[in-house]
Write a protein that holds these residues in place. Sequence first.
Motif, PDB file in Angstrom:
ATOM      1  N   TYR A 104       4.801  62.589  23.171  1.00  0.00           N
ATOM      2  CA  TYR A 104       5.383  61.444  23.863  1.00  0.00           C
ATOM      3  C   TYR A 104       6.124  61.959  25.103  1.00  0.00           C
ATOM      4  O   TYR A 104       6.824  62.965  25.045  1.00  0.00           O
ATOM      5  CB  TYR A 104       6.365  60.712  22.952  1.00  0.00           C
ATOM      6  N   ARG A 105       5.986  61.223  26.205  1.00  0.00           N
ATOM      7  CA  ARG A 105       6.702  61.572  27.431  1.00  0.00           C
ATOM      8  C   ARG A 105       7.505  60.362  27.875  1.00  0.00           C
ATOM      9  O   ARG A 105       6.958  59.370  28.372  1.00  0.00           O
ATOM     10  CB  ARG A 105       5.719  61.997  28.520  1.00  0.00           C
ATOM     11  N   LEU A 106       8.811  60.456  27.696  1.00  0.00           N
ATOM     12  CA  LEU A 106       9.705  59.362  28.058  1.00  0.00           C
ATOM     13  C   LEU A 106      10.301  59.595  29.434  1.00  0.00           C
ATOM     14  O   LEU A 106      10.371  60.729  29.915  1.00  0.00           O
ATOM     15  CB  LEU A 106      10.830  59.243  27.032  1.00  0.00           C
ATOM     16  N   PRO A 107      10.777  58.545  30.091  1.00  0.00           N
ATOM     17  CA  PRO A 107      11.479  58.724  31.371  1.00  0.00           C
ATOM     18  C   PRO A 107      12.736  59.563  31.182  1.00  0.00           C
ATOM     19  O   PRO A 107      13.421  59.477  30.156  1.00  0.00           O
ATOM     20  CB  PRO A 107      11.822  57.290  31.790  1.00  0.00           C
ATOM     21  N   ALA A 108      13.049  60.369  32.185  1.00  0.00           N
ATOM     22  CA  ALA A 108      14.213  61.250  32.103  1.00  0.00           C
ATOM     23  C   ALA A 108      15.499  60.457  31.885  1.00  0.00           C
ATOM     24  O   ALA A 108      16.352  60.846  31.071  1.00  0.00           O
ATOM     25  CB  ALA A 108      14.315  62.099  33.369  1.00  0.00           C
ATOM     26  N   ASP A 109      15.650  59.347  32.581  1.00  0.00           N
ATOM     27  CA  ASP A 109      16.880  58.564  32.438  1.00  0.00           C
ATOM     28  C   ASP A 109      17.021  57.993  31.027  1.00  0.00           C
ATOM     29  O   ASP A 109      18.140  57.841  30.520  1.00  0.00           O
ATOM     30  CB  ASP A 109      16.925  57.435  33.463  1.00  0.00           C
ATOM     31  N   GLU A 110      15.910  57.674  30.392  1.00  0.00           N
ATOM     32  CA  GLU A 110      15.967  57.160  29.026  1.00  0.00           C
ATOM     33  C   GLU A 110      16.417  58.252  28.062  1.00  0.00           C
ATOM     34  O   GLU A 110      17.225  58.003  27.148  1.00  0.00           O
ATOM     35  CB  GLU A 110      14.592  56.621  28.615  1.00  0.00           C
ATOM     36  N   LEU A 111      15.926  59.479  28.256  1.00  0.00           N
ATOM     37  CA  LEU A 111      16.364  60.590  27.416  1.00  0.00           C
ATOM     38  C   LEU A 111      17.857  60.852  27.612  1.00  0.00           C
ATOM     39  O   LEU A 111      18.591  61.079  26.641  1.00  0.00           O
ATOM     40  CB  LEU A 111      15.556  61.845  27.749  1.00  0.00           C
ATOM     41  N   ALA A 112      18.311  60.816  28.858  1.00  0.00           N
ATOM     42  CA  ALA A 112      19.736  61.031  29.128  1.00  0.00           C
ATOM     43  C   ALA A 112      20.585  59.967  28.441  1.00  0.00           C
ATOM     44  O   ALA A 112      21.645  60.274  27.877  1.00  0.00           O
ATOM     45  CB  ALA A 112      19.988  61.029  30.629  1.00  0.00           C
ATOM     46  N   GLU A 113      20.133  58.729  28.469  1.00  0.00           N
ATOM     47  CA  GLU A 113      20.893  57.653  27.833  1.00  0.00           C
ATOM     48  C   GLU A 113      20.930  57.829  26.311  1.00  0.00           C
ATOM     49  O   GLU A 113      21.966  57.580  25.675  1.00  0.00           O
ATOM     50  CB  GLU A 113      20.284  56.301  28.190  1.00  0.00           C
ATOM     51  N   LEU A 114      19.832  58.281  25.718  1.00  0.00           N
ATOM     52  CA  LEU A 114      19.820  58.525  24.278  1.00  0.00           C
ATOM     53  C   LEU A 114      20.798  59.645  23.897  1.00  0.00           C
ATOM     54  O   LEU A 114      21.454  59.574  22.858  1.00  0.00           O
ATOM     55  CB  LEU A 114      18.402  58.881  23.818  1.00  0.00           C
ATOM     56  N   LEU A 115      20.898  60.662  24.735  1.00  0.00           N
ATOM     57  CA  LEU A 115      21.871  61.725  24.492  1.00  0.00           C
ATOM     58  C   LEU A 115      23.289  61.174  24.565  1.00  0.00           C
ATOM     59  O   LEU A 115      24.142  61.490  23.714  1.00  0.00           O
ATOM     60  CB  LEU A 115      21.683  62.858  25.496  1.00  0.00           C
ATOM     61  N   ASN A 116      23.544  60.362  25.568  1.00  0.00           N
ATOM     62  CA  ASN A 116      24.868  59.752  25.696  1.00  0.00           C
ATOM     63  C   ASN A 116      25.192  58.868  24.490  1.00  0.00           C
ATOM     64  O   ASN A 116      26.319  58.883  23.973  1.00  0.00           O
ATOM     65  CB  ASN A 116      24.955  58.938  26.986  1.00  0.00           C
ATOM     66  N   GLN A 117      24.221  58.096  24.033  1.00  0.00           N
ATOM     67  CA  GLN A 117      24.437  57.219  22.888  1.00  0.00           C
ATOM     68  C   GLN A 117      24.729  58.009  21.616  1.00  0.00           C
ATOM     69  O   GLN A 117      25.403  57.502  20.699  1.00  0.00           O
ATOM     70  CB  GLN A 117      23.220  56.322  22.686  1.00  0.00           C
ATOM     71  N   ALA A 118      24.231  59.249  21.547  1.00  0.00           N
ATOM     72  CA  ALA A 118      24.489  60.105  20.389  1.00  0.00           C
ATOM     73  C   ALA A 118      25.871  60.745  20.445  1.00  0.00           C
ATOM     74  O   ALA A 118      26.254  61.470  19.518  1.00  0.00           O
ATOM     75  CB  ALA A 118      23.419  61.187  20.300  1.00  0.00           C
TER      76      ALA A 118
END
Length: 222
Positions: free
Chosen positions: A174-188
């Motif tokens: 799976y290849r997600l947008p970079a900003d989406e990955l960053a937001e998931l890290l922040n949410q964690a």
Amino acid sequence: MTEPAYLAAVRDSYDAVAADYTALVKNPSELDPASRALLAAFAELVRTSGPGPVADVGCGPGKVTAHLAGLGVSAFGVDVSPKMVELARNAYPDLRFSVGTMTALEIDDDALGGILAHYSTHHTPPELLPLVFAEFHRTLAPGGHLLLAGHVGAREHRRPSRAYGDHPVSYESYRLPADELAELLNQAGLTVTSQLVQAPDGGPKWKFASFMARKPTAEEAA
């Protein structure tokens, strides 16, 4: 906890390709300058903050784990593939490698000074990434650092049938947008401190990104 179903496909696939993958994958010294610099910066951050060792999750044959150790970091590797772990142990007998999964790390709370996830989370279905990132947050000590690197895209989903020496594989990527990955890290609960997206340079046509993140201390989280 019941093991997520996708892990069996990842385990079996990397067991099958382990020898060819080890021969084909680049040594860290052969990576692009930015990637080498990020590994060096990550190692420096961990050394200077000093809250614990570094777990290289999805370590494969241990090449990057050994690179971190050469940079003065107390590093050990974890991988879902027993064959990869066997190859890593044979190549680097002075380092510690174990079979495990990033969805349920057998590591105590607040135990790690750093986590490296170097091109190892892209087989995780997007809906399970919050579970993985929650494990990163749980096991990092307050003030600990994460370096996450991997391919990014517009939510592409690939199902390759063969890879690395033309071995049959059953994993998915799976290849997600970079900003989406960053937001998931922040949410964690992790604070993203830097984000670098790089265009392909004569290799694969997809972009790749690196994220530095940090687990806040109790004072910072208050």
